[in-house]
Design a protein around this motif. Structure first.
Motif, PDB file in Angstrom:
ATOM      1  N   GLY A 166     130.523 -21.898   3.138  1.00 23.99           N
ATOM      2  CA  GLY A 166     131.206 -22.703   4.075  1.00 23.99           C
ATOM      3  C   GLY A 166     131.266 -21.788   5.223  1.00 23.99           C
ATOM      4  N   TYR A 167     131.897 -20.651   5.129  1.00 23.82           N
ATOM      5  CA  TYR A 167     131.807 -19.605   6.268  1.00 23.82           C
ATOM      6  C   TYR A 167     130.514 -19.331   6.759  1.00 23.82           C
ATOM      7  N   TYR A 168     129.485 -18.945   5.868  1.00 18.49           N
ATOM      8  CA  TYR A 168     128.146 -18.784   6.524  1.00 18.49           C
ATOM      9  C   TYR A 168     127.549 -19.848   7.378  1.00 18.49           C
ATOM     10  N   ASN A 169     127.915 -21.171   7.055  1.00 21.46           N
ATOM     11  CA  ASN A 169     127.334 -22.220   7.733  1.00 21.46           C
ATOM     12  C   ASN A 169     127.913 -22.378   9.046  1.00 21.46           C
ATOM     13  N   LYS A 170     129.196 -21.918   9.189  1.00 23.10           N
ATOM     14  CA  LYS A 170     130.006 -22.077  10.247  1.00 23.10           C
ATOM     15  C   LYS A 170     129.447 -21.035  11.609  1.00 23.10           C
ATOM     16  N   LEU A 171     128.633 -20.016  11.183  1.00 27.48           N
ATOM     17  CA  LEU A 171     128.060 -19.313  12.022  1.00 27.48           C
ATOM     18  C   LEU A 171     126.937 -19.745  12.935  1.00 27.48           C
ATOM     19  N   ALA A 172     126.846 -19.313  14.181  1.00 33.98           N
ATOM     20  CA  ALA A 172     125.761 -19.762  15.044  1.00 33.98           C
ATOM     21  C   ALA A 172     124.558 -19.680  14.524  1.00 33.98           C
ATOM     22  N   ARG A 173     123.369 -20.341  15.025  1.00 35.16           N
ATOM     23  CA  ARG A 173     122.131 -20.083  14.382  1.00 35.16           C
ATOM     24  C   ARG A 173     121.589 -18.719  14.382  1.00 35.16           C
ATOM     25  N   ASP A 174     121.529 -18.033  15.532  1.00 32.57           N
ATOM     26  CA  ASP A 174     121.297 -16.792  15.884  1.00 32.57           C
ATOM     27  C   ASP A 174     122.169 -15.637  14.872  1.00 32.57           C
ATOM     28  N   GLU A 175     123.360 -16.170  14.447  1.00 39.76           N
ATOM     29  CA  GLU A 175     124.196 -15.258  13.665  1.00 39.76           C
ATOM     30  C   GLU A 175     123.894 -15.178  12.492  1.00 39.76           C
ATOM     31  N   LYS A 176     123.358 -16.291  11.844  1.00 36.42           N
ATOM     32  CA  LYS A 176     122.664 -16.359  10.421  1.00 36.42           C
ATOM     33  C   LYS A 176     121.715 -15.522  10.053  1.00 36.42           C
ATOM     34  N   VAL A 177     120.830 -15.143  11.013  1.00 34.46           N
ATOM     35  CA  VAL A 177     119.600 -14.669  10.650  1.00 34.46           C
ATOM     36  C   VAL A 177     119.745 -13.108  11.226  1.00 34.46           C
ATOM     37  N   SER A 178     121.187 -12.654  11.801  1.00 33.89           N
ATOM     38  CA  SER A 178     121.163 -11.251  12.223  1.00 33.89           C
ATOM     39  C   SER A 178     121.284 -10.360  10.954  1.00 33.89           C
ATOM     40  N   PHE A 179     121.065  -9.183  11.221  1.00 35.22           N
ATOM     41  CA  PHE A 179     121.103  -8.099  10.204  1.00 35.22           C
ATOM     42  C   PHE A 179     122.399  -8.038   9.488  1.00 35.22           C
ATOM     43  N   LEU A 180     123.554  -8.062  10.389  1.00 33.30           N
ATOM     44  CA  LEU A 180     124.950  -7.843   9.682  1.00 33.30           C
ATOM     45  C   LEU A 180     125.314  -8.862   8.934  1.00 33.30           C
ATOM     46  N   TYR A 181     125.310 -10.085   9.397  1.00 32.76           N
ATOM     47  CA  TYR A 181     126.012 -11.321   8.781  1.00 32.76           C
ATOM     48  C   TYR A 181     125.046 -11.726   7.521  1.00 32.76           C
ATOM     49  N   ALA A 182     123.598 -11.512   7.571  1.00 25.91           N
ATOM     50  CA  ALA A 182     122.785 -11.996   6.646  1.00 25.91           C
ATOM     51  C   ALA A 182     123.038 -11.011   5.408  1.00 25.91           C
ATOM     52  N   LYS A 183     123.115  -9.780   5.747  1.00 25.34           N
ATOM     53  CA  LYS A 183     123.333  -8.878   4.665  1.00 25.34           C
ATOM     54  C   LYS A 183     124.808  -9.053   3.901  1.00 25.34           C
ATOM     55  N   LEU A 184     125.840  -9.409   4.893  1.00 28.96           N
ATOM     56  CA  LEU A 184     127.171  -9.601   4.143  1.00 28.96           C
ATOM     57  C   LEU A 184     126.927 -10.739   3.340  1.00 28.96           C
ATOM     58  N   TYR A 185     126.248 -11.807   3.753  1.00 27.50           N
ATOM     59  CA  TYR A 185     126.191 -13.047   2.895  1.00 27.50           C
ATOM     60  C   TYR A 185     125.548 -12.921   1.488  1.00 27.50           C
ATOM     61  N   PHE A 186     124.323 -12.052   1.751  1.00 33.81           N
ATOM     62  CA  PHE A 186     123.392 -11.708   0.542  1.00 33.81           C
ATOM     63  C   PHE A 186     124.273 -10.993  -0.441  1.00 33.81           C
ATOM     64  N   ASP A 187     125.157  -9.868  -0.062  1.00 39.65           N
ATOM     65  CA  ASP A 187     125.819  -9.117  -0.683  1.00 39.65           C
ATOM     66  C   ASP A 187     126.991  -9.892  -1.502  1.00 39.65           C
ATOM     67  N   GLY A 188     127.353 -10.943  -0.924  1.00 41.51           N
ATOM     68  CA  GLY A 188     128.489 -11.886  -1.323  1.00 41.51           C
ATOM     69  C   GLY A 188     127.881 -12.738  -2.571  1.00 41.51           C
ATOM     70  N   LEU A 189     126.658 -13.169  -2.377  1.00 37.52           N
ATOM     71  CA  LEU A 189     125.979 -13.842  -3.244  1.00 37.52           C
ATOM     72  C   LEU A 189     125.884 -13.201  -4.585  1.00 37.52           C
ATOM     73  N   LEU A 190     125.380 -11.852  -4.635  1.00 32.65           N
ATOM     74  CA  LEU A 190     125.286 -10.927  -5.653  1.00 32.65           C
ATOM     75  C   LEU A 190     126.506 -10.655  -6.511  1.00 32.65           C
ATOM     76  N   ARG A 191     127.576 -10.419  -5.567  1.00 29.44           N
ATOM     77  CA  ARG A 191     128.844 -10.204  -6.104  1.00 29.44           C
ATOM     78  C   ARG A 191     129.269 -11.470  -7.017  1.00 29.44           C
ATOM     79  N   LEU A 192     128.957 -12.814  -6.415  1.00 28.94           N
ATOM     80  CA  LEU A 192     129.492 -13.698  -7.223  1.00 28.94           C
ATOM     81  C   LEU A 192     128.636 -14.121  -8.435  1.00 28.94           C
ATOM     82  N   ALA A 193     127.492 -13.471  -8.353  1.00 31.90           N
ATOM     83  CA  ALA A 193     126.415 -13.722  -9.320  1.00 31.90           C
ATOM     84  C   ALA A 193     125.710 -15.182  -9.343  1.00 31.90           C
ATOM     85  N   GLU A 194     125.491 -15.518  -7.931  1.00 28.76           N
ATOM     86  CA  GLU A 194     124.853 -16.631  -7.793  1.00 28.76           C
ATOM     87  C   GLU A 194     123.294 -16.384  -7.187  1.00 28.76           C
ATOM     88  N   TYR A 195     122.947 -16.151  -7.954  1.00 28.89           N
ATOM     89  CA  TYR A 195     121.579 -15.361  -7.911  1.00 28.89           C
ATOM     90  C   TYR A 195     120.392 -16.695  -7.867  1.00 28.89           C
TER      91      TYR A 195
END
Length: 406
Positions: free
Chosen positions: A255-284
């Motif tokens: 929900g928080y990730y989808n509220k980001l702007a399109r260019d922010e979603k594919v930025s290095f910083l926010y993409a890494k934060l989102y991916f690390d969050g998925l790993l932490r939640l075991a949403e493989y």
């Protein structure tokens, strides 16, 4: 200069009157007889005219003298008030100047002198504010409490707003965040669009690690703050990072990730934060889907190999392993000398029980970048294939790497 001009005009008028009287007297030879009881006085008309003019002048100046004497107390009072006001403003200016010069003791003293003599309520309130800030900087709690109590006499909303904002700033500097929030909320009740109060509230919530509240304030600032671009770059990364780390479900994180702007979603910083969050939640499954969707996004190439490697170590499900293996092979085509991708493919091949291929990938990765993970999985491959030589070599390399780390 003004006095000289007035004197010149008066002398000119008297001179003209004298000329008029002299001219009139040449053609007037009559007389005037005045009677008072048994007395009789005969005056020439010229003399009577002169007496009348002189009497008028004397009466005029006597009246002026009387009026000025009546006005003298008021004039003295006005002069005193003016001198008091000048003195008050001078002390107020000195207080402000000394505050910015860091002379807080002098600032406090001048502010006290100003507030005792100041008539204008706005300037008097300003003197109180300077005294309050100076006392706070000097850490004199007694003086600060005294000034704060006296400031309660200023009841207009604009004064209350300024008071609460200054107190909130002091509390923020002292890290008393609970009381700071109370004062900032008081400011927002008086002016719900107050930008500075919301900026400070954002910083308070960040210090308290209350990222959901910080996100609400940040969202408002992005819509209403004229400096939103600067402020966004300064605080948004911290807020989003905190939200991603605090998320307890994939739905909340997405929900928080989808509220980001399109260019922010594919930025290095926010993409890494989102991916690390998925790993932490075991949403493989979602993590694999994210990698597949962004395979060709250039801005994510910096994190792609690390992401695949991190995910490969966690997967156990065969379907997920196969999907990630396919993504890793496609990535390797674009970067054949990437040690992390080779290691990830070695791990994934081991999960698929393709041990020969796993050994090849792992050995290729070890030549580019030796690591503990490489030799751990080479040892596992050796055990599965009963390759004693490979097992011995991998154990030796593993021990050597551990010693180097130590």
């Amino acid at each position: 200069w003004e006095i000289i001009v007035k004197l010149f005009i008066r002398v000119s008028i008297l001179f003209l009157l004298a000329l008029a009287v002299a001219g009139f007297s040449r053609f007037n030879t009559g007389s005037v007889t005045l009677y008072l009881g048994n007395y009789e006085a005969i005056l020439s008309l010229n003399l009577l005219l002169i007496v009348w003019l002189v009497s008028f002048a004397v009466i005029y100046y006597l009246l002026r003298l009387y009026i000025n004497l009546r006005r003298l107390p008021n004039r003295i009072q006005r002069n005193r008030a003016r001198n008091t006001l000048i003195s008050s403003r001078r002390h107020l200016n000195d207080a402000g100047l000394h505050y910015f010069e860091g002379k807080y003791r002098s600032c406090y003293d001048n502010a006290l002198k100003s507030m005792k003599r100041e008539i204008n309520p706005d300037n008097k309130f300003l003197a109180y504010m300077l005294a309050f800030r100076a006392a706070n900087v000097m850490r004199d709690s007694e003086k600060e409490a005294k000034i704060s109590a006296e400031m309660n006499q200023f009841s207009e909303p604009k004064w209350q707003l300024a008071k609460h904002l200054v107190i909130a700033e002091n509390l923020y500097n002292e890290q008393r965040f609970g009381q700071c929030i109370d004062n900032l909320n008081a400011v927002l009740q008086l002016d719900h669009k107050h930008i500075q109060a919301r900026r400070m509230l954002l910083k308070v919530y960040l210090n308290l690690a209350n990222y959901s509240k910080a996100y609400e304030v940040l969202t408002w600032l992005l819509k209403n703050d004229s400096l939103r671009e600067y402020k966004a770059s300064k605080y948004k990364a911290r807020v989003i990072s905190g939200l991603f780390k605090a998320a307890v479900s994939a739905k909340e994180l997405s929900g928080y990730y989808n509220k980001l702007a399109r260019d922010e979603k594919v930025s290095f910083l926010y993409a890494k934060l989102y991916f690390d969050g998925l790993l932490r939640l075991a949403e493989y499954a979602l993590a694999i889907e994210f990698l597949a969707e962004n395979l060709k996004v250039e801005t994510l190439h910096l994190i792609y190999s690390d992401a695949i490697l991190a995910l490969s170590k966690k997967l156990e499900d065969k379907i997920q392993v196969d999907k990630l293996n396919l993504i890793a092979e496609k990535s390797l085509l674009a970067d054949k000398s990437n040690a992390n991708l080779l290691l990830a493919l070695g791990i994934l091949s081991y999960r698929q029980q393709r041990f020969a291929k796993s050994q090849a990938y792992l050995e290729a990765s070890s030549h580019l970048k030796p690591s503990l993970d490489v030799y751990v999985f080479l040892g596992l491959v050796a055990e599965e294939t009963q390759n004693n030589q490979l097992l011995t070599d991998s154990h030796q390399q593993l021990i050597a790497n551990i010693r180097n780390l130590g």
